[in-house]
Design a protein around this motif. Structure first.
Motif, mmCIF file in Angstrom:
data_model
loop_
_atom_site.group_PDB
_atom_site.id
_atom_site.type_symbol
_atom_site.label_atom_id
_atom_site.label_comp_id
_atom_site.label_asym_id
_atom_site.label_seq_id
_atom_site.Cartn_x
_atom_site.Cartn_y
_atom_site.Cartn_z
ATOM 1 N N ILE A 195 0.803 -1.225 0.000
ATOM 2 C CA ILE A 195 0.000 0.000 0.000
ATOM 3 C C ILE A 195 0.834 1.272 0.000
ATOM 4 O O ILE A 195 0.298 2.357 -0.182
ATOM 5 C CB ILE A 195 -1.034 0.046 1.154
ATOM 6 N N GLU A 227 -4.478 3.529 -3.464
ATOM 7 C CA GLU A 227 -4.360 2.429 -2.491
ATOM 8 C C GLU A 227 -2.996 1.757 -2.585
ATOM 9 O O GLU A 227 -2.580 1.058 -1.668
ATOM 10 C CB GLU A 227 -5.476 1.407 -2.688
ATOM 11 N N THR A 294 -7.348 -5.067 7.126
ATOM 12 C CA THR A 294 -7.804 -3.701 7.346
ATOM 13 C C THR A 294 -7.053 -2.676 6.506
ATOM 14 O O THR A 294 -7.029 -1.498 6.831
ATOM 15 C CB THR A 294 -7.701 -3.336 8.831
ATOM 16 N N ASN A 295 -6.398 -3.150 5.449
ATOM 17 C CA ASN A 295 -5.974 -2.229 4.396
ATOM 18 C C ASN A 295 -5.978 -2.989 3.081
ATOM 19 O O ASN A 295 -5.984 -4.231 3.077
ATOM 20 C CB ASN A 295 -4.638 -1.540 4.722
ATOM 21 N N ARG A 432 -11.678 0.919 0.079
ATOM 22 C CA ARG A 432 -10.958 0.949 1.352
ATOM 23 C C ARG A 432 -11.627 0.070 2.392
ATOM 24 O O ARG A 432 -12.841 0.153 2.576
ATOM 25 C CB ARG A 432 -10.845 2.387 1.883
ATOM 26 N N PHE A 434 -10.369 0.034 5.628
ATOM 27 C CA PHE A 434 -9.805 0.489 6.892
ATOM 28 C C PHE A 434 -10.780 0.221 8.041
ATOM 29 O O PHE A 434 -11.993 0.209 7.843
ATOM 30 C CB PHE A 434 -9.527 1.998 6.842
ATOM 31 N N ARG A 437 -14.211 2.122 8.443
ATOM 32 C CA ARG A 437 -14.486 2.888 7.228
ATOM 33 C C ARG A 437 -15.986 2.915 6.904
ATOM 34 O O ARG A 437 -16.552 3.940 6.568
ATOM 35 C CB ARG A 437 -13.709 2.266 6.059
ATOM 36 N N ASP B 18 1.250 1.917 8.862
ATOM 37 C CA ASP B 18 0.113 2.208 7.973
ATOM 38 C C ASP B 18 -1.063 2.871 8.688
ATOM 39 O O ASP B 18 -2.223 2.537 8.426
ATOM 40 C CB ASP B 18 -0.399 0.915 7.301
ATOM 41 N N ASP B 20 -3.869 5.084 8.965
ATOM 42 C CA ASP B 20 -4.539 5.792 7.869
ATOM 43 C C ASP B 20 -5.334 6.987 8.384
ATOM 44 O O ASP B 20 -5.604 7.089 9.583
ATOM 45 C CB ASP B 20 -5.418 4.820 7.070
ATOM 46 N N SER B 79 -1.792 7.306 5.432
ATOM 47 C CA SER B 79 -2.247 6.782 4.142
ATOM 48 C C SER B 79 -3.758 6.956 4.011
ATOM 49 O O SER B 79 -4.452 7.195 5.000
ATOM 50 C CB SER B 79 -1.860 5.316 3.996
ATOM 51 N N GLY B 80 -4.236 6.814 2.782
ATOM 52 C CA GLY B 80 -5.679 6.889 2.566
ATOM 53 C C GLY B 80 -6.124 8.245 2.062
ATOM 54 O O GLY B 80 -5.509 8.815 1.170
#
Ligand code: SF4
Lengths: 468, 207
Positions: A195, A227, A294-295, A432, A434, A437, B18, B20, B79-80
């Motif tokens: 990522i 991404e 989660t990514n 995404r 995350f 999210r 990471d 985000d 990130s993101g």
């Protein structure tokens, strides 16, 4: 010296350059939405500045809007969201910026309507206060996301101060196997580069696979460049691009169109042009992908398994894996096809276009959503919605038990009421996964529209390639 | 913009990779139309439990880190999403600088625009800083932009690179819109000579 697509567009847009400073880059098209713009307009007002080129600026309301059918006639219950949408309308009116507001027949997600209305054209520089602006690169534009301070900068000056990024070629050779889509291609690329793999780079996607993709597929690929950490994603314009743009509302017309189309074809990277980094992808090896973690880099083949912590590349990754197992409530080593779902979301700027809805409808036709699953389809724009209805896709979805909704970002980020409840697990065609999210405590698995539709029907992930 | 010259402060260790922008400032707080007041929502889902009380398991909730002004974290920080609400939230929470082995591009850029200094240090150095901040809560470092160094009571920790132009803007708290507007003539000349393809664009006409 041979030049890349990126070089050609960059060079054509440098307004001013001096050693030791970023270039001043002209911006041809500035797209604006309600979430990242209010503070920028306030900044303008406070400094007594105006919008330099309202005629090169277009706004839409997408992130916050409800997607409930008949929303035009319903009160907007979320007061704070309403204040933000009202601020956008006021700002657009005050500064003379055209706005596709919630009730406009052409409203939609900013990255869907740009190309669809022909606003996005090859050779342009395009920015928006949104990281997925990379989507527009699919048409051969240099398009990237910016923060709110930069939104204000572009509003005031129609330029941006930019250091020249590096370039990366992602060369995709061969043919996509049956049942493997553009979404699987980009998930596979992110799985490979990681990522942060393209950080500081503008990616150009090349190779036969890319040439054979439709515009919709190319947009899916460029969309998720971010991404992979990329600044932007681009694809050289070709016949597919030209055929897509011909007749679009904002595109040039008649002889003008044919003249600019010929110019667009000259934008392609010259033979022998070089990039800072090269990544090669053999399409024949690709399979449908599903994210487990989660990514978006935590991705595996649908016929694979959730990895084990030992497989992580570093101790930092190992802890990230362990956190992800816990957050996602998954067992290390668990087969992906055993993962059961509560929700399915088909939509977003990654996969909310007509071709995505056709692919999902082809799976849904004549079948039923599992009784344990709530599934919804949210078209990326009102024009996509109308087109789908002309093709009868809304009926296919409704008969199969999918909710058919109005256009917006919806459950891609859950700023409107479309959210997951804590613990709910969702197959999503968005970009995404995350933590939180799609709603606090919600668990997101990214996949293609066909995979999401099949998962809705079975109640768990299945390999669409094994479907009829 | 707020200037940044040097900052001495407690280091808060956020030992994760990471991280985000959805974690730094979750979407439900992006509806506000102001630039201020986001600190209370920073890392919301990690910082607070369901009932709104502080989550004692979240590392930054330790009392020793409450007054921290320097955040240290793992690679690919920020990130993101492009949301500038992320640096606004960190700044409002009291952070003046963020140290990590790498940052996502847009977040990195957004920090500079708000007077928050992102510092890239080698992974090993970052790991050492994380370890010291965890072992000795209250551990302080000085981030000096002018000298491009990070140091602690015992002496220098590391030097760092920074783009000279960005450094200049940040040291002096300069408004980059103001600087760009000094090139107003160049922009006007560019517009006059704009290639014909842009005249095919008829944004205002289609309603
Ligand atoms: S659909 Fe999702 S990713 Fe796309 S612009 Fe909307 S919120 Fe962002």
């Amino acid at each position: 010296m041979p030049k890349t697509l990126f070089d050609k567009i960059w060079n054509a847009h440098v307004v001013h350059e001096q050693p030791g400073q970023p270039a001043l880059l002209y911006i041809d098209l500035h797209l604006v939405h309600e979430v990242t713009s209010p503070q920028a307009f306030d900044g303008l007002r406070m400094a007594g500045r105006s919008v330099r080129r309202p005629d090169l600026t277009v706004a839409t309301a997408d992130h916050n809007v409800p997607t409930t059918v008949g929303r035009a006639h319903l009160p907007l219950e979320d007061e704070v969201a309403k204040a933000q949408l009202d601020a956008l309308s006021r700002n657009c009116a005050e500064f003379g910026i055209p706005l596709y507001d919630m009730n406009h027949a052409r409203q939609g997600i900013v990255h869907v309507i740009g190309p669809e209305l022909g606003l996005t054209q090859p050779g342009m520089t395009i920015v928006c206060g949104d990281s997925h602006t990379s989507t527009h690169g699919a048409l051969g534009a240099l398009a990237f996301g910016i923060g709110t301070s930069e939104v204000e900068h572009v509003l005031a000056t129609q330029t941006l101060q930019q250091a020249r990024p590096k370039t990366m070629e992602v060369r995709c050779t061969g043919q996509l196997p049956r049942g493997v889509t553009a979404k699987d291609l980009i998930l596979g690329i992110i799985g490979k580069i990681g990522i942060g793999g393209a950080a500081g780079h503008v990616i150009e996607y090349t190779g036969e696979v890319i040439r054979s993709l439709s515009m919709e597929g190319r947009m899916t690929v460029c969309n998720m460049s971010i991404e992979g950490g990329g600044r932007a994603g681009m694809i050289a314009p070709d016949r597919t691009t030209i055929d897509y743009l011909r007749g679009r509302a904002h595109a040039p017309k008649g002889a003008d169109f044919e003249r600019v189309a010929a110019e667009w074809l000259t934008l392609a990277s010259d033979p022998g042009a070089t990039y800072d980094t090269l990544v090669e992808i053999a399409a024949a090896d690709l399979v449908p992908h599903v994210t487990w973690g989660t990514n978006p880099g935590m991705v595996v083949p649908v016929n694979g398994r959730v990895p084990r912590a030992e497989e992580a590349a570093s101790s930092g990754d190992r802890r990230a894996y362990e956190r992800a197992f816990e957050y996602m409530a998954l067992e290390p080593g668990q087969p992906v096809q055993q993962i059961k779902l509560d929700r399915v979301f088909i939509g977003s700027c990654t996969n909310g276009r007509i071709e995505d809805l056709r692919a999902a409808a082809a799976i849904a036709r004549g079948r039923r959503v599992a009784s344990t699953v709530r599934a919804m389809v949210v078209p990326g724009s009102m024009l996509v919605r109308q087109q789908a209805e002309r093709e009868g896709l809304d009926k296919v979805f409704a008969e199969a038990g999918f909710e058919w909704r109005e256009a917006g970002c919806s459950m891609c980020l859950g700023m409107n009421p479309d959210i997951l409840s804590p613990g709910e697990r969702c197959a999503s065609t968005s970009n995404r996964n995350f933590e939180g999210r799609q709603g606090k405590g919600g668990r997101t698995h990214l996949c293609s529209p066909a995979m999401a539709a099949a998962a809705a029907i079975e109640g768990h992930f299945v390999d669409v390639r094994s479907w009829s | 913009m707020q200037a940044f010259r040097r900052e001495t402060g407690v280091v808060a260790p956020l030992d994760r990779v990471d991280v985000d922008t959805d974690q730094i400032i979750p979407k439900q707080f992006l509806k506000r139309i102001e630039r201020t007041g986001f600190g209370q929502f920073a890392f919301y889902d990690w910082r607070f439990r369901e009932d709104g009380s502080l989550n004692p398991e979240f590392e930054l909730n330790l009392p020793a880190y409450r007054e921290a002004s320097i955040l240290v974290s793992g690679r690919n920080f920020g990130s993101g999403s492009s949301r500038e609400h992320a640096p606004w939230a960190l700044q409002d929470m009291g952070f003046k600088a963020v140290i990590a082995p790498s940052f996502a591009d847009i977040f990195f850029n957004n920090c500079f625009k708000n007077g928050v200094l992102p510092v890239v240090l080698p992974e090993q150095t970052v790991n050492e800083l994380l370890a010291r901040a965890k072992e000795r809560p209250g551990y302080k470092v000085t981030v000096d932009l002018e000298a491009q160094t990070v140091s602690d009571e015992e002496g220098p920790v590391a030097g760092f690179e920074v783009d000279p132009f960005r450094k200049h803007l940040l040291l002096n708290g300069l408004d980059d819109i103001g600087l760009t507007l000094e090139h107003g003539d160049a922009i006007a000349r560019y517009e006059e000579a704009m290639p014909a393809r842009l005249r095919g664009l008829t944004i205002a006409a289609v309603r």
